[in-house]
Design a protein around this motif. Structure first.
Motif, short mmCIF file in Angstrom:
data_model
loop_
_atom_site.label_atom_id
_atom_site.label_comp_id
_atom_site.label_asym_id
_atom_site.label_seq_id
_atom_site.Cartn_x
_atom_site.Cartn_y
_atom_site.Cartn_z
N GLN A 17 0.83 -1.20 0.00
CA GLN A 17 0.00 0.00 0.00
C GLN A 17 0.87 1.26 0.00
N VAL A 18 0.53 2.22 -0.86
CA VAL A 18 1.24 3.50 -0.92
C VAL A 18 0.53 4.49 0.00
N PRO A 19 1.26 5.08 0.95
CA PRO A 19 0.60 6.06 1.84
C PRO A 19 0.33 7.37 1.09
N LEU A 20 -0.81 7.96 1.38
CA LEU A 20 -1.16 9.26 0.82
C LEU A 20 -1.38 10.25 1.95
N GLU A 21 -1.48 11.52 1.61
CA GLU A 21 -1.76 12.52 2.63
C GLU A 21 -3.09 12.21 3.29
N GLY A 22 -3.20 12.52 4.56
CA GLY A 22 -4.44 12.30 5.29
C GLY A 22 -4.59 10.89 5.82
N GLY A 23 -3.54 10.07 5.73
CA GLY A 23 -3.58 8.72 6.28
C GLY A 23 -4.21 7.67 5.38
N LYS A 24 -4.64 8.05 4.19
CA LYS A 24 -5.22 7.08 3.27
C LYS A 24 -4.11 6.31 2.55
N SER A 46 14.30 11.74 2.19
CA SER A 46 13.54 12.82 2.83
C SER A 46 12.36 13.17 1.94
N HIS A 47 11.22 13.37 2.57
CA HIS A 47 10.01 13.73 1.86
C HIS A 47 9.33 14.85 2.64
N TYR A 48 8.80 15.83 1.93
CA TYR A 48 8.24 17.00 2.63
C TYR A 48 6.96 16.66 3.39
N VAL A 49 6.27 15.58 3.06
CA VAL A 49 5.07 15.19 3.80
C VAL A 49 5.40 14.14 4.85
N PHE A 50 6.17 13.12 4.46
CA PHE A 50 6.44 11.98 5.34
C PHE A 50 7.70 12.13 6.18
N GLY A 51 8.50 13.16 5.93
CA GLY A 51 9.71 13.40 6.70
C GLY A 51 10.86 12.51 6.25
N ASP A 52 11.83 12.30 7.15
CA ASP A 52 13.01 11.47 6.86
C ASP A 52 12.68 10.01 7.16
N TYR A 53 13.16 9.13 6.30
CA TYR A 53 12.91 7.70 6.48
C TYR A 53 14.01 6.90 5.79
N LEU A 54 14.17 5.65 6.22
CA LEU A 54 15.11 4.75 5.56
C LEU A 54 14.43 4.29 4.27
N GLU A 67 6.62 10.94 -8.68
CA GLU A 67 6.39 11.96 -9.70
C GLU A 67 5.31 12.95 -9.27
N ALA A 68 4.34 12.51 -8.49
CA ALA A 68 3.29 13.40 -8.01
C ALA A 68 3.86 14.51 -7.13
N TRP A 69 5.00 14.25 -6.48
CA TRP A 69 5.63 15.22 -5.60
C TRP A 69 6.89 15.83 -6.22
N GLY A 70 7.11 15.58 -7.50
CA GLY A 70 8.26 16.15 -8.18
C GLY A 70 9.55 15.37 -7.98
N LEU A 71 9.44 14.13 -7.54
CA LEU A 71 10.61 13.27 -7.34
C LEU A 71 10.57 12.15 -8.37
N SER A 72 11.64 11.99 -9.11
CA SER A 72 11.68 10.85 -10.02
C SER A 72 12.29 9.65 -9.30
N ASP A 73 11.68 8.48 -9.43
CA ASP A 73 12.15 7.24 -8.81
C ASP A 73 12.38 7.41 -7.31
N ALA A 74 11.34 7.85 -6.60
CA ALA A 74 11.44 8.04 -5.15
C ALA A 74 11.65 6.69 -4.46
N PRO A 75 12.45 6.64 -3.40
CA PRO A 75 12.68 5.38 -2.69
C PRO A 75 11.42 4.93 -1.94
N TYR A 76 11.25 3.62 -1.88
CA TYR A 76 10.20 3.05 -1.04
C TYR A 76 10.66 3.07 0.41
N ALA A 77 9.73 3.11 1.34
CA ALA A 77 10.08 3.01 2.75
C ALA A 77 10.53 1.58 3.04
N ALA A 78 11.67 1.45 3.69
CA ALA A 78 12.23 0.12 3.98
C ALA A 78 11.31 -0.70 4.87
#
Length: 121
Positions: A17-24, A46-54, A67-78
Motif C-alpha cells: 500500500q502506498v501512503p497518501l496525505e491524510g492517512g489514506k 527525505s520527503h516533505y510530507v512523510f519526513g526522513d525515512y530509511l 512523480e506526483a511530488w516532483g521526485l523521479s524514482d522516489a525510494p520506497y520506505a524500507a
C-alpha cells in the motif's frame, strides 16, 4: 537506528500500500505482498510530507509514485520490506550474538532424528 539492508540483498514485500496525505493508502501498481525483489540502493530519504525515512530502491522497478511530488524514482520506505531469510532458525540465533549477520548459514548440518525400529508382529 540500525538496519541490515544492503544493495544486492533480496527482500520480500510485506506492505503493498502506498501512503497518501491524510492517512489514506492505495495499492501500489509495482508491488504485491509476497513478491521477492533485489535492492539496488539503500539510504536515508527525505520527503516533505512523510519526513526522513530509511529508503530502498528495487532493481527493475521505477517507483513512479514520487512523480506526483516532483521526485523521479522516489525510494520506497524500507519498513515495507523484510529480508528474505532462507534459514529462519539461524536468523533467530543471530539475534543472540551482536554483530552477527542476519542468517549465518543456510547450509547448516541437520541433526539425525530417531529412527523408529520396525516392529515384528
Amino acid at each position: 537506528m540500525t538496519h541490515q539492508f544492503y544493495a544486492g540483498m533480496q527482500v520480500v514485500c510485506i506492505d503493498d500500500q502506498v501512503p497518501l496525505e491524510g492517512g489514506k493508502t492505495v495499492k501500489d501498481a509495482n508491488l504485491t505482498e509476497g513478491d521477492i525483489f533485489t535492492l539496488r540502493w539503500v539510504g536515508m530519504a527525505s520527503h516533505y510530507v512523510f519526513g526522513d525515512y530509511l529508503g530502498v530502491k528495487l532493481e527493475g522497478i521505477d517507483s513512479k509514485f514520487g512523480e506526483a511530488w516532483g521526485l523521479s524514482d522516489a525510494p520506497y520506505a524500507a519498513r515495507r520490506f523484510r529480508p528474505l531469510v532462507k534459514d529462519r532458525l539461524g536468523s533467530l540465533r543471530a539475534l543472540l550474538v551482536p554483530g552477527q549477520p542476519l542468517a549465518p548459514s543456510t547450509e547448516e548440518p541437520r541433526r539425525r532424528g530417531k529412527v523408529k525400529e520396525e516392529e515384528k508382529v
